[in-house]
Design a protein around this motif. Structure first.
Motif, PDB file in Angstrom:
ATOM      1  N   PRO A  14       0.833  -1.215   0.000  1.00 32.87           N
ATOM      2  CA  PRO A  14       0.000   0.000   0.000  1.00 32.87           C
ATOM      3  C   PRO A  14       0.861   1.256   0.000  1.00 32.87           C
ATOM      4  CG  PRO A  14      -0.012  -1.062   2.168  1.00 32.87           C
ATOM      5  CD  PRO A  14       0.677  -2.004   1.233  1.00 32.87           C
ATOM      6  N   ARG A  15       0.445   2.213  -0.795  1.00 29.88           N
ATOM      7  CA  ARG A  15       1.192   3.468  -0.916  1.00 29.88           C
ATOM      8  C   ARG A  15       0.529   4.520  -0.033  1.00 29.88           C
ATOM      9  NH1 ARG A  15       4.543   3.820  -5.307  1.00 29.88           N
ATOM     10  NH2 ARG A  15       4.241   6.068  -5.423  1.00 29.88           N
ATOM     11  N   THR A  16       1.353   5.156   0.762  1.00 37.31           N
ATOM     12  CA  THR A  16       0.883   6.213   1.647  1.00 37.31           C
ATOM     13  C   THR A  16       1.432   7.547   1.155  1.00 37.31           C
ATOM     14  OG1 THR A  16       2.805   5.934   3.101  1.00 37.31           O
ATOM     15  CG2 THR A  16       0.852   4.600   3.578  1.00 37.31           C
ATOM     16  N   PRO A  17       0.841   8.663   1.595  1.00 37.72           N
ATOM     17  CA  PRO A  17       1.390   9.973   1.196  1.00 37.72           C
ATOM     18  C   PRO A  17       2.856  10.147   1.576  1.00 37.72           C
ATOM     19  CG  PRO A  17      -0.799  10.231   2.131  1.00 37.72           C
ATOM     20  CD  PRO A  17      -0.428   8.801   2.330  1.00 37.72           C
ATOM     21  N   ALA A  18       3.236   9.605   2.734  1.00 35.47           N
ATOM     22  CA  ALA A  18       4.647   9.713   3.136  1.00 35.47           C
ATOM     23  C   ALA A  18       5.547   8.959   2.166  1.00 35.47           C
ATOM     24  CB  ALA A  18       4.823   9.175   4.555  1.00 35.47           C
ATOM     25  N   THR A  19       5.094   7.784   1.704  1.00 39.38           N
ATOM     26  CA  THR A  19       5.883   7.021   0.741  1.00 39.38           C
ATOM     27  C   THR A  19       5.999   7.773  -0.583  1.00 39.38           C
ATOM     28  OG1 THR A  19       5.120   4.967   1.767  1.00 39.38           O
ATOM     29  CG2 THR A  19       6.075   4.815  -0.438  1.00 39.38           C
TER      30      THR A  19
END
Length: 215
Positions: A14-19
């Motif tokens: 899963p991609r997060t904004p931080a990533t």
């Protein structure tokens, strides 16, 4: 650490904004730094640097130095940084010297796009080098595992052979001891050995009357 595409059959992480920000930090940093320098160049232009050949030459000198380091360095990331700086200083020289801001904005946009392209190429090269390094480590680990397995099999075979040789040596030593004991006791009497072991059948005395009666 760079993120690689998932393997076949593997669910993507899963991609997060931080990533997302971490993966595109170089692009954001380049855009913010170039925009900040362009703003400072326009402020300098309004403070009296307009049509100043010396100010424009200073920016071009900085750009030339950055381009020199970009050519001489071998690290792709460092080359990208200095090449981006050379293009940015080229835009700053126009922003500092010229009265209208349009030429400076055009050069700044071209410099920013070229910098992003170079950053992308640098990231792909870093990913390729990292992937090759990981593949080399995995291959070395497989070779080491195979060598360890072969060494274990060889050691087990050597232990089995040593045990067999030890058992054979023990049997030969026991036979030698028995033979020496027999030699000390004198001649071998097979009948006495059979009697002692209980394998000699009992003898039956047959009388003449029994023989005649049987006949």
């Amino acid at each position: 650490m760079p993120q690689y595409p998932p393997a076949p059959g593997e669910m993507p992480a899963p991609r997060t904004p931080a990533t997302f920000l971490r993966e595109h930090a170089a692009y954001a940093t380049t855009a913010v730094s170039a925009g900040t320098l362009l703003t400072l160049a326009r402020i300098w232009n309004e403070q009296g640097a307009e049509h100043s050949t010396g100010a424009a030459a200073l920016m071009l000198a900085f750009g030339g130095a950055s381009g020199f380091f970009a050519i001489r360095l071998d690290d792709p990331t460092a080359q990208t940084v200095f090449a981006s700086g050379a293009l940015t200083f080229g835009a700053l020289s126009v922003a500092t010297y010229s009265d209208p801001i349009a030429p400076a904005l055009i050069i700044w946009a071209v410099a920013l796009i070229a910098s992003c392209v170079m950053i992308g190429r640098s990231h792909r090269e870093d990913h390729r080098v990292m992937r090759a390094h990981l593949n080399d480590i995995e291959a070395r680990n497989l070779e080491r595992s195979a060598d360890l397995a072969i060494a274990k099999v060889s050691a087990k075979a050597a232990v089995d052979v040593a045990r067999e040789q030890g058992a054979l040596a023990a049997a030969l030593e026991e036979a030698r001891i028995h033979r020496a004991a027999l030699d000390e006791n004198g001649d071998i009497d097979p009948m006495a050995m059979l009697r002692a072991s209980g394998q000699l059948p009992p003898l039956r005395v047959v009388k003449d009357d029994d023989v005649r009666r049987t006949a």
